[in-house]
Design an enzyme around this catalytic site. Structure first.
Site, PDB file in Angstrom:
ATOM      1  N   LYS A  66       3.470  10.182 -12.499  1.00 33.01           N
ATOM      2  CA  LYS A  66       4.204   9.311 -11.819  1.00 33.01           C
ATOM      3  C   LYS A  66       3.114   8.135 -11.731  1.00 33.01           C
ATOM      4  CE  LYS A  66       3.904  12.311  -7.988  1.00 33.01           C
ATOM      5  NZ  LYS A  66       4.539  13.151  -7.096  1.00 33.01           N
ATOM      6  N   ARG A  71      13.277  15.633   1.552  1.00 33.18           N
ATOM      7  CA  ARG A  71      13.946  14.641   1.172  1.00 33.18           C
ATOM      8  C   ARG A  71      14.598  14.424   0.103  1.00 33.18           C
ATOM      9  NH1 ARG A  71       7.307  13.659  -2.114  1.00 33.18           N
ATOM     10  NH2 ARG A  71       9.079  14.505  -3.678  1.00 33.18           N
ATOM     11  N   TYR A 114     -17.627 -12.459   6.515  1.00 30.96           N
ATOM     12  CA  TYR A 114     -16.916 -12.733   7.507  1.00 30.96           C
ATOM     13  C   TYR A 114     -16.529 -12.086   9.013  1.00 30.96           C
ATOM     14  CZ  TYR A 114     -13.648 -14.856   3.733  1.00 30.96           C
ATOM     15  OH  TYR A 114     -13.374 -15.457   2.908  1.00 30.96           O
ATOM     16  N   MET A 146     -11.432  -9.738  -0.155  1.00 33.87           N
ATOM     17  CA  MET A 146     -10.664  -9.521  -0.877  1.00 33.87           C
ATOM     18  C   MET A 146     -10.645  -9.231  -2.575  1.00 33.87           C
ATOM     19  SD  MET A 146      -7.719 -11.997  -2.605  1.00 33.87           S
ATOM     20  CE  MET A 146      -6.615 -12.213  -0.492  1.00 33.87           C
TER      21      MET A 146
HETATM   22  C1  LIG Z   1       4.102  14.480  -7.689  1.00 29.85           C
HETATM   23  C2  LIG Z   1       4.831  15.958  -7.473  1.00 29.85           C
HETATM   24  C3  LIG Z   1       3.977  16.593  -8.084  1.00 29.85           C
HETATM   25  C4  LIG Z   1       2.784  16.746  -8.730  1.00 29.85           C
HETATM   26  O1  LIG Z   1       2.020  17.286  -7.037  1.00 29.85           O
HETATM   27  P1  LIG Z   1       0.731  17.272  -7.277  1.00 29.85           P
HETATM   28  O2  LIG Z   1       0.269  17.487  -5.884  1.00 29.85           O
HETATM   29  O3  LIG Z   1      -0.526  15.323  -7.286  1.00 29.85           O
HETATM   30  O4  LIG Z   1       0.036  18.070  -8.150  1.00 29.85           O
HETATM   31  C5  LIG Z   1       5.385  17.418  -7.973  1.00 29.85           C
HETATM   32  N1  LIG Z   1       6.428  17.689  -7.920  1.00 29.85           N
HETATM   33  C6  LIG Z   1       6.988  16.717  -7.434  1.00 29.85           C
HETATM   34  C7  LIG Z   1       8.418  16.641  -6.909  1.00 29.85           C
HETATM   35  C8  LIG Z   1       5.941  15.351  -7.295  1.00 29.85           C
HETATM   36  O5  LIG Z   1       6.732  14.404  -6.904  1.00 29.85           O
END
Ligand SMILES: *Cc1c(COP(=O)(O)O)cnc(C)c1O
Length: 822
Positions: free
Chosen positions: A491, A589, A717, A766
């Protein structure tokens, strides 16, 4: 893919088993010990070349878990407990196994050969066909006596189309390749005119090449080259279906009209069998258009819908994947061919150099050619002639062997014994305004040269070490049982690392599953040619059509989403679509709560539309030892959920709950699969684990300017920093818009220059920030590491009061990613 029992493999070879071992199924053929992964199911074939002997690696591989070896030499002792299979010639054994595997496939198999353009045609044909057929192609330019069998071995149960490239350098080789490949469709790409010494040898070479097509059912070629037409006539089966194309020849089945466009591309119209198609090519170099025509006509012959072909041709990239074309220092063009420096692939690369940019003077930086199997005097003598004929202005040879044969090259060439020696001497300005082909065998690590040249234009880069990813992957693999599967979380653009390059090596490394957050991320992976199953964590109902179209597997976490997906499947009349169920165990969640589990199971039991591929839950605090009881509670609750679901559904599925920290802390809960995320990138919440992991990402930039300040003068700045002593300030072209957190300003964060730390002073802007280099050596143009080995991501996260995940995923997309392999 189901493998072959080792006994069946042995029975295919004229072999003597000199040491029997345990039975297992062979899934992977390995010839390069560096590429081992995973060891289970691997058969190592010890090949011998002039500079290389695979037999040397047997002991090491046995230690790492490989169970069987095919050898042609006797070893003084063999590792215990492994199967040793002795044959007369290991290369032939490899070829026989490939031929054996090939026989299991009754699918269209395209064989591509010719003197130029093979790799490009193969890649482009793949782009045109992959949405219509599950397609397997030769990787890189694996077209040799070893590359072809390894390519064929990639054909999988569900493969619908194979595209295999075949190259030869000696007489007799094509017949062997033909026996293995048994192509049903042939493409002859192009016959070079300039390269061969005399007509008779060229003719002989042509006759040799067309042997690939002795039993094809369909043949694609350019009718405008009479030599090819005549040579094919002699070998093609009488009933072969001919798909030749031409711009001029009235007899050709496909007639081509072409018109150059002002934007550098061209319009191409094809007419055949009373049908037609028009498209725009994004280039107009005749050789590339020819390559594209081969791919188009083949796709038409295969029955790919023409609208799809026309659309995809618009986006063909003129650089084959194995080569990287980049702008480098001062108007130069850098073509980096990463793979192998065998002679055949050097030809492809030079061909490419020539076709692309004939305005700039052509230079070639070439390492020793390893494992060519030829006498070096002959080899380098040929190469020298060859480079001259291609109009290469200058050769820079690197390596002891080419150095020792420098007399064979023109006097204006340069030679170095090692890449280091060259780098020491190199000033990027020397290489300005050239078209430079970088071609080195792996041990020479030419990516270091590429990096040095690229640095001249890319101020800020995120470097991703693919080799380190492989290392970390192996580390986590070893922490779980061989039967536990591995899903990698990709992701957020692969935690900032970029998705495609990483997914590609993960697929090659045998990872079982990928997961992305949203549907479009999965689509990107499919477009890049990734075939692995992909789970989508947060599938939006609006995207269900595209999700299904790209064979992505949704995570269902509520009845709302489950019902919506069920309706979609109903509408599209799909059965048994793989889905994943998210279970609520304490994260609060996404997920089905405990009171819904029985209903969930009952509901799915009645549905033939969906098939539960896996059930998962996510740990809320796997990295926190103080929450151990809570975590164990989550695991117990998950166990309860999976039992209930298994009972109500009446079939089993994969169960998984561990993320990276979970793998480290709760190995007993690895179940059927684990989900590796941040650990792959070498970042760990567990102190004890860090020494085992390698740093994958390094964010670097280059000092733009250095200023000397008197006491009392201020920086940036708000005049937030006031010099109290004579101070040297370096300005770096990286700011919060690139991902350098603003909270790291005012002395909180540091950067590393030549291995020494310099504090960030004043406010982060920036696009820029300033660092105090009064106490260290630093000059304009020097590199500064924002994070990497010296300043770790974990450290920055702590100082910026956040977590490593946020630091990695905030490196902005405008920062160029550079991928390295050792
Ligand atoms: C991101 C995620 C992981 C991986 O987590 P890490 O701590 O990066 O290993 C595993 N399962 C789900 C559902 C996630 O969203």
């Amino acid at each position: 893919m189901p493998g072959y029992p080792i006994q069946e493999v042995i029975s295919q070879l004229d072999a003597v088993v000199i040491q029997p071992g345990s039975d297992f199924e062979v899934h992977t053929l390995l010839t390069d010990s560096r590429k081992l992964f995973p060891p289970a199911g691997t058969l190592f074939i010890a090949l011998k070349g002039p500079n290389h002997n695979g037999h040397q690696f047997i002991e090491d591989l046995a230690d790492r878990g490989v169970l069987a070896f095919v050898v042609e030499e006797d070893l003084p002792i063999y590792p215990q407990g492994v199967t040793i299979i002795k044959v007369g010639n290991t290369r032939q054994a490899l070829q026989r196994l490939a031929a054996f595997h090939r026989q299991h496939f009754d699918i269209p198999l395209v064989g591509v050969t010719g003197s130029n353009g093979k790799t490009i045609v193969k890649e482009w044909l793949y782009s045109l066909c992959r949405d219509t057929f599950r397609t397997v192609r030769s990787p890189l330019s694996y077209n040799s006596q070893v590359g072809v069998p390894l390519s064929l071995w990639r054909l999988k149960e569900d493969t619908e189309l194979g595209i295999i490239e075949a190259g030869i350098s000696l007489p007799g080789e094509m017949e062997r390749l033909e026996k293995m490949i048994r192509p049903t469709i042939g493409i002859f790409t192009h016959l070079g005119a300039a390269h061969d010494e005399n007509f008779s040898s060229r003719d002989a070479k042509l006759r040799e090449k067309v042997k690939l097509f002795g039993s094809v059912r369909t043949m694609i070629y350019n009718r405008d080259d009479d030599r090819i037409h005549r040579a094919l006539k002699e070998v093609l089966p009488e009933d072969a279906e001919i798909w030749n194309w031409s711009e001029y020849h009235p007899e050709a089945r496909v007639s081509v009209e072409r018109e150059d466009l002002p934007n550098g591309g061209c319009k191409v119209a094809l007419h055949w069998d009373g049908r037609s198609m028009t498209t725009i090519c994004p280039f107009r170099e005749p050789a590339l258009v020819e390559d594209a025509l081969h791919a188009m006509v083949t796709a038409i012959a295969l029955g790919v819908p023409t609208e799809g072909i026309a659309e995809k041709v618009n986006h063909l990239e003129s650089v084959p994947m194995r080569m990287e074309l980049k702008l480098a220092a001062n108007g130069s063009l850098l073509i980096h061919d990463y793979y192998n420096s065998d002679v055949e692939s050097l030809k492809i690369a030079l061909d490419f150099l020539e076709r692309q940019h004939n305005r700039l003077p052509k230079w070639v930086i070439l390492s020793d050619v390893l494992e060519s199997g030829k006498d070096p005097t002959v080899l380098y003598g040929d190469l020298s002639k060859w480079l001259a004929r291609r109009g290469v202005e200058k050769l820079i040879g690197i390596g002891p062997e080419i150095h020792a044969h420098q007399d064979l090259f023109p006097s204006y060439s340069e030679f170095y014994t090692s890449t280091d020696a060259f780098l020491e001497d190199l000033h990027p300005d020397q290489l300005s305004n050239k078209a430079i082909l970088l071609k080195g065998s792996r041990p020479f690590r030419f990516e270091r040269i590429a990096r040095k040249l690229e640095e001249s234009i890319h101020q800020t880069v995120l470097e991703i070490d693919l080799e380190a990813i492989m290392h970390n992957l192996r580390y986590f693999r070893n922490r779980i049982a061989p039967t536990t599967r591995l899903m990698v979380m990709m992701k957020a653009f692969g935690y900032g690392s970029g998705t495609f390059q990483v997914a590609n090596i993960l697929e090659a490394a045998g990872v079982d599953y990928l997961a992305v957050a949203f549907t479009n991320e999965g689509v990107e992976l499919r477009k890049a040619g990734i075939h692995l199953p992909i789970m989508v964590l947060n599938p939006e109902p609006e995207s269900f059509d595209i999700l299904i179209q790209h064979q992505l597997e949704p995570e269902l976490y509520s009845f709302r989403i489950l019902d919506a997906f069920a309706r979609k499947l109903e509408e599209r009349a799909i059965f048994e679509y793989p889905v994943h169920l998210k279970i609520e165990t304490g994260m609060h969640r996404l997920g089905f709560e405990e009171k819904l589990w029985v209903t969930l199971g009952d509901r799915l039991k009645g549905s033939r539309r969906m098939k539960v591929a896996s059930v998962l839950s996510h740990l809320a605090a796997s990295d926190d030892p103080e929450q151990r009881d809570f975590t164990l509670g989550q695991i117990t609750q998950f166990d309860r959920a999976t039992r209930i679901l298994e009972q109500t559904l009446g079939y089993s599925f994969l169960r998984h709950i561990l993320n990276s920290s979970g793998i480290s802390e709760y190995p007993e809960a690895q179940l059927d699969m684990v989900r590796l995320g941040i650990g792959l990138y070498g970042v760990s919440n567990q102190h004890w684990e860090r020494p085992n992991l390698r740093t994958v990402m390094r964010l670097r930039t280059k000092i733009s300017q250095i200023k000397e300040l008197d006491p009392g003068e201020s920086v940036g700045y708000g005049r937030a920093f006031i010099a109290e002593r004579p101070t040297r300030i370096a300005t770096l072209p990286i700011g919060y818009a690139d991902g350098l957190f603003r909270s790291l300003g005012n002395g909180v964060g540091e950067v590393a220059i030549h291995g020494h730390r310099a504090p960030i002073v004043g406010r982060v802007c920036m696009d820029m920030c300033m660092v105090d280099v009064s106490d260290i050596h630093a000059e304009e143009g020097d590199m500064a590491e924002i994070f990497g080995d010296i300043i770790r991501v974990e450290e920055i996260a702590r100082k910026a009061d956040t977590i490593p995940y946020e630091i990695l995923t905030h490196v902005s997309q405008r920062v160029q990613r550079i991928y390295t392999t050792e």
